[in-house]
Scaffold this motif. Structure first.
Motif: not given
Length: 131
Positions: A81-107
């Motif tokens: 009840i504390l999280f809206t769908e929009k907030q979860l989308v924002q979390i996922a999108e913010s994490v995507l950029a970080e994840a892409k950096k980790k994918w590039e740096a880690n074979e």
């Protein structure tokens, strides 16, 4: 009517205690939400990486919806009840950029994604998700 007056009198006499209790409740909700957000961001990296491997390139909207659904399912029902769908989308999108950096740096992560793509073709995933 008399009960309402008694409640109002009690509130006027004990307004400081009521205010303190309200502030503690708000603080607890804030701490739970911020703590869960930090945890969700860590878990979302795994969900985003899995979705990248399972769905492949060019399926952004499908990957996003899959990640948001997994995050929602992960949350305890009391915390949902504390999280809206929009907030979860924002979390996922913010994490995507970080994840892409980790994918590039880690074979190893790149290999993990490629292996998932070979074992789970995007078409199969799409068909299974629409059933």
């Amino acid at each position: 009517e008399e009960n309402t007056m008694q409640i109002l009198k009690w509130l006027l006499v004990n307004w400081d205690s009521v205010l303190l209790i309200a502030m503690v409740v708000v603080l607890i909700i804030y701490l739970i939400k911020t703590g869960q957000t930090k945890i969700l961001k860590q878990i979302a990296i795994k969900f985003v990486t899995d979705a990248e491997g399972e769905c492949g390139a060019g399926t952004g909207i499908i990957k996003l919806s899959e990640v948001v659904a997994k995050m929602y399912a992960y949350l305890p029902s009391v915390v949902r009840i504390l999280f809206t769908e929009k907030q979860l989308v924002q979390i996922a999108e913010s994490v995507l950029a970080e994840a892409k950096k980790k994918w590039e740096a880690n074979e190893n992560l790149t290999t993990y994604i490629e292996n998932k793509q070979q074992t789970t073709p995007a078409v199969v995933t799409l068909v299974e998700n629409t059933k």
